[in-house]
Write an enzyme that holds these catalytic residues in place. Structure first.
Site, PDB file in Angstrom:
ATOM      1  N   THR A  70       0.853  -1.201   0.000  1.00 40.41           N
ATOM      2  CA  THR A  70       0.000   0.000   0.000  1.00 40.41           C
ATOM      3  C   THR A  70       0.882   1.243   0.000  1.00 40.41           C
ATOM      4  OG1 THR A  70      -1.799  -1.143   1.108  1.00 40.41           O
ATOM      5  CG2 THR A  70      -1.769   1.257   1.311  1.00 40.41           C
ATOM      6  N   ASN A 149      -6.008 -10.072  -7.347  1.00 37.16           N
ATOM      7  CA  ASN A 149      -6.210 -10.713  -6.047  1.00 37.16           C
ATOM      8  C   ASN A 149      -7.622 -11.254  -5.830  1.00 37.16           C
ATOM      9  OD1 ASN A 149      -6.547  -7.780  -6.168  1.00 37.16           O
ATOM     10  ND2 ASN A 149      -7.221  -7.924  -4.061  1.00 37.16           N
ATOM     11  N   CYS A 320      -9.621  -6.458   1.762  1.00 30.24           N
ATOM     12  CA  CYS A 320      -9.524  -5.009   1.900  1.00 30.24           C
ATOM     13  C   CYS A 320     -10.824  -4.310   1.560  1.00 30.24           C
ATOM     14  CB  CYS A 320      -8.429  -4.468   0.977  1.00 30.24           C
ATOM     15  SG  CYS A 320      -6.848  -5.086   1.450  1.00 30.24           S
TER      16      CYS A 320
HETATM   17  N1  PLP Z   1      -1.864  -5.113  -4.029  1.00 31.10           N
HETATM   18  C1  PLP Z   1      -2.516  -6.288  -4.051  1.00 31.10           C
HETATM   19  C2  PLP Z   1      -2.775  -6.944  -5.372  1.00 31.10           C
HETATM   20  C3  PLP Z   1      -2.941  -6.899  -2.863  1.00 31.10           C
HETATM   21  O1  PLP Z   1      -3.570  -8.081  -2.906  1.00 31.10           O
HETATM   22  C4  PLP Z   1      -2.662  -6.237  -1.636  1.00 31.10           C
HETATM   23  C5  PLP Z   1      -3.158  -6.809  -0.355  1.00 31.10           C
HETATM   24  O2  PLP Z   1      -4.214  -7.406  -0.286  1.00 31.10           O
HETATM   25  C6  PLP Z   1      -1.976  -5.010  -1.659  1.00 31.10           C
HETATM   26  C7  PLP Z   1      -1.593  -4.480  -2.878  1.00 31.10           C
HETATM   27  C8  PLP Z   1      -1.645  -4.267  -0.397  1.00 31.10           C
HETATM   28  O3  PLP Z   1      -0.571  -4.880   0.273  1.00 31.10           O
HETATM   29  P1  PLP Z   1      -0.166  -4.509   1.766  1.00 31.10           P
HETATM   30  O4  PLP Z   1      -1.042  -5.286   2.667  1.00 31.10           O
HETATM   31  O5  PLP Z   1       1.273  -4.893   1.866  1.00 31.10           O
HETATM   32  O6  PLP Z   1      -0.327  -3.035   1.927  1.00 31.10           O
END
Ligand code: PLP
Length: 378
Positions: A70, A149, A320
């Site tokens: 993020t 995801n 998320c």
């Molecule tokens: N990008 C993708 C494709 C994700 O699946 C996620 C987390 O679910 C993130 C970014 C964010 O990652 P982080 O938890 O390290 O902030």
């Protein structure tokens, strides 16, 4: 308990935890301190960075340690857009992106940037004809993910890279969070990319941003100037060293895990697709660790709760965004019908997933299906 929500997060590998503890105990010093122990910590940090560069096959790019994907996405997208705005104001992305990309570009839209969303075909492949049609001289950045995801769709990074070669001012940024450790990543095809430790059996709060060092990012965090000035704040050496460890383990095990997870995905999808009212959304040739199915006509939250009561942890769409009421943007962009979107759940694997987890899932599935079958739309 059967944990099948590995796209949300994975269980830390004991070797990674061990490294974290050892470094925190023996090298808790501040790597910016000028004394001997600070210098030792700094050397350890730089050797972790070098290991990561070699694991990723980096030739000219830099690695910045962050708190996760993020932060990395925010840092590079905001920083690049602001530093390139005299060359153009258009950013291309897709509705499949994680909120850390989508919400960042939406914030940039408020600053006057123009955001274009590339479309997808019915089979969840990126519409390259549409992509070409929205490219023009005003585009300064293309921000796309490698593996989605929610559905496990794989984006054609090489094709996208080749197409944008005609536009030298475009910065190509890729979110590789769900692909690292599952599929090979070719660092040469991207100007920047991000990884997150907790998605491949590392720890939460650890990630990296890889970027071409010739490019200047306008920095967004002011302070002591750590991490080449891009990420001020005392560096978490233990986290960064253990991230390098997690990456090494993930890459060593990648091929074996791929085959196992692919077999689990095939078994699960072919079994549940035989039941009327169940729709398999995940892409057939998609990432091996993501299965997405719908109980058409029933709410995904109800299904997740039912599985949870049977000791099986799965997820609605993505962790998320599961607290938000609106329809999942990925599934909408991939043309999944509305009653299938609301009834969708994600089952995701990692290296600790076993045949016993899959069998437990299928056993619970049959019981839940029996309870729900009158409610399902066939
Ligand atoms: N990008 C993708 C494709 C994700 O699946 C996620 C987390 O679910 C993130 C970014 C964010 O990652 P982080 O938890 O390290 O902030």
């Amino acid at each position: 308990m059967n944990y099948l929500d590995n796209c949300a997060t994975t269980k830390p590998d004991p070797e990674v935890l061990n490294t974290f503890n050892t470094v925190n105990t023996k090298y808790f010093y501040n790597p910016s301190s000028p004394h001997g122990k600070g210098i030792e910590a700094s050397k350890l940090l730089e050797s972790a960075r070098d290991q990561i560069k070699s694991l990723l096959g980096l030739t000219h790019q830099s690695v910045i340690f962050t708190s996760g994907a993020t932060e990395s996405n925010n840092l590079v997208i905001t920083g690049m857009a602001r530093s390139k705005k005299q060359f153009g104001k258009t950013i291309i992305t897709s509705k499949l992106e994680h909120p850390s990309v989508l919400e960042t570009v939406r914030a940039l839209e408020e600053e006057g940037f123009n955001i274009k969303y590339v479309q997808f075909n019915d089979d969840a492949t990126l519409d390259l004809v549409h992509f070409k049609s929205i490219l023009d001289q005003d585009v300064i950045m293309v921000c796309l993910m490698h593996v989605n995801n929610v559905m496990g769709a794989i984006l054609p990074i090489k094709e996208i890279h080749d197409i944008i070669q005609e536009y030298p001012k475009i910065h190509f940024h890729v979110d590789c969070v769900q692909s690292f450790g599952k599929l090979p990543i070719d660092a040469e095809l991207m100007d920047s990319f991000v990884l997150s430790g907790h998605k491949f059996n590392g720890l939460k709060g650890q990630g990296i941003l890889v970027f071409d060092q010739l490019v200047t990012i306008t920095h967004t965090l002011f302070g002591g100037g750590q991490e080449y000035g891009f990420r001020s704040g005392t560096v978490n050496v233990a986290s960064d060293v253990s991230l390098a460890k997690a990456m090494r383990i993930a890459l060593n095990e990648q091929d074996d895990n791929f085959e196992r997870m692919k077999a689990f995905k095939n078994t699960l999808e072919s079994k549940v697709s035989q039941y009327p009212g169940i729709r398999v959304n995940s892409v057939k040739d998609g990432a091996p660790h993501v299965v997405n199915i719908s109980f058409v006509g029933v709410k995904g939250e109800v299904i997740v709760n039912s599985f949870s009561k049977h000791g099986i942890m799965i997820s609605t769409t993505s962790a998320c965004s599961s607290k938000r009421a609106k329809l999942n943007e990925t599934l909408t962009a991939l043309h999944v019908p509305e009653d299938a979107i609301t009834g969708s759940v994600r089952i995701s694997f990692d290296k600790y997933t076993t045949q016993a987890h899959i069998e437990a899932f299928l056993k619970a599935f049959e019981l839940i299906y029996e309870e729900m079958k009158e409610l399902l739309k066939r």
